[in-house]
Design an enzyme around this catalytic site. Structure first.
Site: not given
Ligand SMILES: Cc1ncc(COP(=O)(O)O)c(C=O)c1O
Length: 388
Positions: A189
């Protein structure tokens, strides 16, 4: 041949120095660094509450739980997203209702949302995804913003802002406007803590619930007990909560990344500008549809969409790029095509025409601060050769 990975993390700020401070402090889990990270994030977004957690998925779960979502409730989510957006709805026994997105931007528009609310007047929550780092139109002066629509209908909005830090909508930071926003600091990210997330809200009731539920439903956190002047071991459990707190080792990285967030975003914007400039003239690809100024975009992703008349189909394009040492990815295979959601909700591809068009041709190109002009040139030259 060059080797250009799809994603690469840059940690050349104060990350190591802050991690050393944590290791030397004798307290590795949630403490001073996590609290500082929250405070600085809160100040940057200009929001009343920010809670650091161990993933965006955790933040999304906490947000829906705090809103009282439970068995049988309907939650509107775009089909063009990562499974985390919808899986948290299922954690609570509620049902995601999948929405198509706009071709090109991969965002839910006011038209799509209005139709969904007409079809599902009992929907409790809408979860917009700021795809790729471009804010969906959540707030508009003429009242057509997604948040304005939700408010008028009594629907709450939980923004999946996993891609959207730092990003703006009409000059305001994503996270400042809606009911709750959830950010991801996963390794690829725009700023990272390795694994991690942040929940922001201006709603005191939501904030109080999230604060308790992210740490077992305990009414005082361990750091508070440890640092209290009064001898006080005592705590109470007021709900069956979760273990979602962010350790200080991760927050140390986050703090250092936060100091450079705008620089890191600008570097990604530099890559996006390069691609937009070099790939403009191709008839067989569509470039991302932009609704915001370049500088308001977090540029987590840069996607191109190969059209039906592309000389090579998407999967072959990805293989040819890999043969030339260039990593790419696909965001996303839409959720209506994933076995669990497709079978459980009997979803049909023809109900998602735009997502289908996007998914058949979409390819995400490398975009990160350390990508050099020479590497960008190499990527664009190879795309040109493959598509000529
Ligand atoms: C659109 C979206 N929502 C939620 C997430 C979940 O993020 P995390 O891996 O920090 O839980 C991601 C992960 O890439 C994502 O792309």
């Amino acid at each position: 041949m060059k080797q250009i990975p799809f994603a690469k993390v840059v940690c050349d700020g104060n990350e190591l120095a802050y991690i050393r401070e944590v290791l030397e402090s004798g307290w590795l889990t949630t403490a001073d660094k996590a609290h500082r990270f929250e405070k600085e994030f809160r100040d940057l977004i200009k929001v009343r509450y920010a809670y650091a957690v161990n993933s965006c998925t955790a933040a999304l779960h906490l947000a829906l739980e705090a809103l009282g979502i439970g068995t049988g409730d309907k939650v509107l989510v775009p089909t063009m997203t990562f499974t985390a957006t919808a899986e948290v709805v299922r954690y609570l026994g509620a049902d995601p209702v999948f929405l198509d997105v706009e071709y090109g931007s991969c965002l839910v528009t006011d038209k799509i949302l209005n139709q969904a609310l007409a079809d599902h007047p009992d929907a409790k929550v809408f979860m917009p995804v700021h795809y790729g780092g471009q804010a969906a139109k959540i707030s508009e002066a003429d009242g057509t913003g997604l948040f304005d629509i939700c408010r008028a209908k009594g629907v709450r909005m939980v923004e999946d802002a996993a891609h959207a830090f730092p990003a703006r909508c009409n000059g305001r930071m994503v996270g400042e406007i809606g009911d709750v926003a959830c950010f991801s600091f996963y390794a690829n990210k725009t700023i990272t803590t390795g694994e991690g997330g942040m929940l922001t809200t201006n709603d005191e009731k939501i904030a109080q619930r999230v604060k308790i539920m992210r740490l077992h439903g305990i009414n005082r956190d361990a750091w508070d007990r440890y640092t209290s002047n009064k001898v006080s071991w005592e705590y109470d459990v007021v709900a069956p909560g979760f273990k979602y707190n962010m350790p200080d080792t991760a927050a140390a990285v986050g703090l250092a990344q936060l100091e450079r967030a705008e620089f890191l975003r600008k570097e990604r914007e530099r890559c996006a500008r390069f691609y937009l400039d070099r790939l403009e003239g191709f008839d067989c690809i569509d470039l991302p549809l932009l609704h915001v100024p370049m500088s308001d975009h977090a540029w987590h992703l840069f996607h191109i969409i190969l059209k039906d008349d592309s000389p090579v189909p998407r999967n072959q394009f990805i293989e040819l790029m890999a043969e030339r040492g260039i990593g790419t990815s696909v965001h996303y295979k839409p959720l209506h095509r994933m076995t669990y959601y497709r079978e459980h909700y009997r979803l049909q591809p023809e109900d998602y025409p735009n997502a289908e068009r996007i998914w058949k041709g979409c390819v995400s190109l490398p975009i990160y601060p350390s990508l050099s002009e020479e590497e960008l040139e190499y990527i664009c030259t190879n795309i040109t050769e493959i598509l000529k």
